[in-house]
Write an enzyme that holds these catalytic residues in place. Structure first.
Site, short mmCIF file in Angstrom:
data_model
loop_
_atom_site.label_atom_id
_atom_site.label_comp_id
_atom_site.label_asym_id
_atom_site.label_seq_id
_atom_site.Cartn_x
_atom_site.Cartn_y
_atom_site.Cartn_z
N GLU A 1 0.81 -1.21 0.00
CA GLU A 1 0.00 0.00 0.00
C GLU A 1 0.85 1.26 0.00
OE1 GLU A 1 1.35 -0.21 4.05
OE2 GLU A 1 0.58 -1.73 2.69
N ASP B 1 15.16 18.99 -33.82
CA ASP B 1 15.60 19.85 -34.91
C ASP B 1 16.95 20.43 -34.49
OD1 ASP B 1 15.73 21.39 -37.16
OD2 ASP B 1 13.91 22.54 -36.77
N ASP C 1 9.62 23.31 -30.69
CA ASP C 1 9.01 24.52 -30.16
C ASP C 1 8.10 25.24 -31.15
OD1 ASP C 1 10.85 25.47 -31.95
OD2 ASP C 1 11.94 26.74 -30.53
N ASP D 1 5.59 21.29 -34.71
CA ASP D 1 6.11 20.25 -33.82
C ASP D 1 5.03 19.59 -32.96
OD1 ASP D 1 8.89 20.38 -34.47
OD2 ASP D 1 8.99 22.29 -33.43
N ASN E 1 8.01 -13.18 3.52
CA ASN E 1 7.08 -13.23 4.65
C ASN E 1 5.87 -14.11 4.35
OD1 ASN E 1 8.59 -11.61 6.31
ND2 ASN E 1 7.51 -9.72 5.77
N ASP F 1 6.87 1.45 7.30
CA ASP F 1 6.53 2.58 6.42
C ASP F 1 7.32 3.83 6.82
OD1 ASP F 1 4.81 0.94 5.11
OD2 ASP F 1 2.97 1.92 5.78
#
Length: 839
Positions: free
Chosen positions: A275, A317, A580, A584, A648, A677
């Protein structure tokens, strides 16, 4: 749609802030699916909706009504502490990442309170006046009230790949909204050329795009890393469910107390389920985003950080990336190669009057020297597109109407029938003249000069508009040649990328000669060249095969660049694309990692996953290393979970069969999980070894599985050895057994991080200080808890000195054996990798 729906009209200075705020409250934010920001306490409560947590709390409530309310209260406190810890870390990480993304959010130029303001797209309301220019995204549905040679891309809405011209429509009342009108503009489209002032009619879910959002705005497919971590979690979850059912079955057959067995089984499921993985991933990615921001890279999509670490191929480019993008006009010559003021005048007029997004070449022409434009006015324009590779403007001065065409030399020359000779007199463009002009063009390319061709023709005095068909029977006027020198640090940055395992492919619209010259200056060895003409005649399979031997793609249009990226991905590469410009955007969408720069046009920044605040490959290299560091720290947790959880599971199964009592109390399982944790909270900050940063790293489920099968049994073996020592040597009763295994289990789980976190020997790779301190502190707390006043409530008892005399060498042997198994695994994995064929 509702044709001719009245649109609220603003004053000449746009809406006032007060009126805009009122309309925003009435209409809601301008978002297709407005983000619902839940309050923090609601988000925290949602964590309690985890089925395992709910079952555990319910079982604790039943226990509280029975014989052991104190233990039930402790269980509830531990569960709440674990949920809160998880929530706080992930919530803070999410906020930090969102603040970074907001720094590079796309804005719109809106007329409010009598002045132009840059506003967030979500704040635009019906009645706003939006100013649009080439490269902008259309932020809402509206009607153009003013426009100048406006062409837009509506492919996202209609699938139509060609530009759509917008003209003022006199067929409806001014400012009225009609989706079928020629002046209607739609959210989701983008401006290719020209400019406009748009009156916003509809926003958010009321737009055409909003009504089709379910079909057009699907979430992007999950990355390989996201799929892999999900598969890993499901694998552990399935094994956990199997173990829980096995434990319940055994406890039922042995007729152990039902409630206690149920509590233990659920606590076991909570403890073994990974978790913490979502929190570790979120926090590690957010930390990575913050570190990238300090290296001047803003992350818009967090999952792109892992893609960055896995990237083994960068396509870019050359302009502005490999070169300085400070372009200057070096030569303006006639077809004979002589300096020509006439050529400069024609190029200047074309660049001055074009209404699209000016290229750096246009800016260089305009800055070079002002030509005489007095008396000329523009009548019309045929905007630039990447198929024609040219732009034409129709000009008028007095009784003369002149069409001036500027673009790629080979395309302009193909349209010419004559050329300017001595004194500017047009001469027939025969084969000999073409050869001389071609040789002149190629010579400039060999010098590394980028070249534009310019042609012209006189038009009839009555002609008011220009169309593509008018671009014929031209007179060739000559060449404009530009210099764009390489960046001083580009060669070093390219060498660093290559040393880091990232290959470079240059995808450019320039010709081969210019590109080869730049590559020579930068020390890039050209292995092969493809041109747009070559690609046009290739099947996808042939393109995939050819790209393995090519690192230059020249004279490629946006669609061809997109094909190249898809072909490279099909070969198994993780591909980044740096761009840019307007052209593109498709490639930025297609790449695994779309990268743009802060000064890029809106459509490019919107499509990109990462934004460079400085257009420099050294910045990009730093971002790649950060992506690998982030991936490495997430993988540490995953390998920790495989080594401990898998071991485990076998230990619990054996304990359920062999012991006459539960191997650990439910609250001890939960406390063990909580402390573990806490020990891992600093993992996102940990150092990553240089060798793990040296090459691209991607998700490999087979690697995780093999590691689990190699290391997990070692954990089980030492758990079983602990059982034996506790029962046979110390003659432990149930309480001492619970305590002894609680301490041993936590010590081995936590301390093994120092072995697993590195491929090196543990003493040759220092962990980050906070991680080391937390790990030692948690183990020390586990040892001390049986001697504190909390011990009775936790079911712990004081352990004899003999236990610790056994525990210390036992844990030491465990870590040494894990180290030996780890080394053997990596040797085996490396040998197997060498036998695999290369892509």
């Amino acid at each position: 749609m509702h044709p001719d729906t009245a649109t609220p009209s603003p004053g000449p200075g746009g809406l006032s802030s007060a009126e805009a705020a009122a309309r925003l409250a009435a209409c809601g934010p301008n978002q297709l699916q407005p983000r619902r920001r839940r309050r923090a306490w609601v988000q925290w409560l949602s964590r309690l909706g985890n089925p395992l947590v709910l079952v555990l709390l319910a079982a604790a409530g039943v226990s509280a009504l029975g014989a052991d309310p104190a233990a039930a209260a402790v269980i509830v406190l531990i569960v709440l502490a674990s949920v809160s810890l998880d929530f706080l870390q992930e919530h803070r990480a999410g906020q930090a990442a969102q603040r970074l993304a907001d720094q590079v959010a796309v804005t719109a130029s809106v007329l409010r309170d009598g002045r132009v303001q840059a506003l967030a797209l979500a704040d635009i309301v019906p009645g706003d006046l939006v100013l649009l220019r080439a490269g902008d995204l259309v932020p809402a549905d509206g009607v153009a009230v003013e426009l100048d040679d406006l062409f837009v891309d509506q492919a996202r809405l209609t699938g139509e790949p060609y530009p759509v011209e917008k003209r003022l429509d006199r067929g409806h009342a001014p400012g009225a909204w009609d989706a079928e009108a020629t002046d209607a503009l739609f959210m989701g489209s983008s401006v290719l050329t020209g400019s406009a002032r748009m009156l916003v009619a509809r926003t958010g879910a009321d737009t055409v795009l909003g009504q089709a959002a379910g079909a057009l705005d699907r979430a992007p497919p999950p990355t390989a890393f996201e799929v892999g971590t999900r598969r890993f979690g499901l694998l552990i979850l399935r094994l956990t469910i199997g173990l829980v059912l096995f434990v319940l079955l055994v406890d039922g057959v042995l007729q152990r107390p039902l409630l206690e067995s149920f509590l233990f089984a659920v606590a076991l499921a909570v403890g073994l389920t990974p978790e913490l993985l979502p929190m570790i991933v979120s926090v590690t990615l957010a930390r990575g985003a913050l570190r990238m921001a300090s290296a001047q890279v803003i992350v818009k999509r967090l999952s792109a950080i892992q893609d960055m670490g896995a990237m083994d191929l960068l396509c870019t480019d050359k302009t502005g990336t490999l070169t300085e993008a400070r372009i200057r006009l070096e030569r303006h010559v006639d077809p004979q190669g002589r300096d020509s003021a006439r050529l400069l005048e024609l190029a200047y007029l074309n660049s001055l009057f074009e209404s699209g997004l000016r290229s750096p070449l246009d800016e260089a022409i305009l800055q070079h020297r002002a030509a005489d434009a007095q008396g000329w006015r523009k009548l019309d324009e045929v905007p630039f597109d990447f198929e024609r590779r040219r732009i034409s403007v129709l000009l008028e001065r007095g009784q003369r109407r002149l069409l001036v065409v500027k673009g790629a030399p080979e395309d302009v020359l193909a349209l010419c029938k004559r050329y300017e000779g001595e004194g500017g007199a047009p001469l027939p463009l025969d084969a000999a003249a073409r050869r001389r002009i071609d040789a002149l063009f190629e010579g400039y390319g060999d010098q590394g000069l980028r070249v534009l061709g310019v042609g012209w023709r006189d038009m009839p005095p009555e002609q008011l508009h220009a169309v593509v068909g008018d671009e014929s029977d031209l007179v060739f006027a000559g060449f404009a040649a530009f210099l764009d020198p390489p960046k001083p640090g580009a060669a070093r940055a390219l060498a660093a990328l290559e040393a880091s395992g990232v290959a470079l492919k240059i995808l450019t619209g320039d010709n081969e000669r210019v590109t080869r010259h730049v590559c020579g200056l930068l020390g890039i060895r050209v292995r092969g060249v493809l041109t747009g003409h070559d690609i046009a005649g290739m099947h996808d399979d042939a393109l995939r095969a050819r790209l393995a031997r090519v690192n230059l793609v020249c004279r490629a249009d946006p669609a061809q660049k997109n094909r190249v990226l898809l072909a490279l991905k099909a070969r198994g590469h993780v591909v980044g694309y740096l761009g840019d410009g307007i052209n593109d955007a498709p490639a930025l969408h297609a790449a695994d990692v779309g990268i743009s720069v802060q000064g890029a046009v809106d459509v490019a920044r919107q499509a990109a996953a990462l934004i460079l605040l400085r257009n420099d490959l050294s910045v990009l290299h730093a971002a790649i290393i950060e992506g690998r560091r982030t991936f490495g720290n997430v993988m540490k947790y995953i390998m920790m979970a495989t080594s401990s959880n898998f071991g485990n599971m076998f230990s619990m199964a054996a304990a359920a069969l062999l012991l006459p009592f539960l191997p650990m109390l439910p609250l001890q399982v939960l406390l063990n999980n909580l402390l573990y944790d806490i020990s891992e909270l600093a993992l996102p900050l940990d150092h990553v070894d240089a060798e793990d940063l040296a090459r691209p790293r991607r998700w490999d489920m087979g690697f995780v599985r093999d590691f689990m099968l190699s290391i997990g049994p070692v954990s089980s073996l030492f758990d079983l050895l602990t059982f034996y020592l506790l029962l046979r040597w110390l003659h432990a009763d149930a309480a001492m057994f619970h305590t002894g295994w609680f301490v041993e289990s936590l010590a081995t789980q936590v301390l093994v991080i120092f072995v697993i976190r590195t491929r090196r020997s543990p003493w040759r790779s220092r962990p980050q200080r906070a991680l080391a301190l937390l790990a030692v502190a948690v183990v020390a707390l586990a040892v001390l808890l049986p001697y504190t006043p909390l011990a009775p409530a936790l079911g712990l008892v004081a352990l004899p000195v003999g236990y610790f005399a056994l525990l210390v060498p036992l844990v030491g042997c465990y870590l040494l054996l894990v180290e030996a198994a780890k080394r053997a695994f990596y040797r085996w994995h490396a040998a197997r990798g060498r036998r695999r064929p290369r892509r």
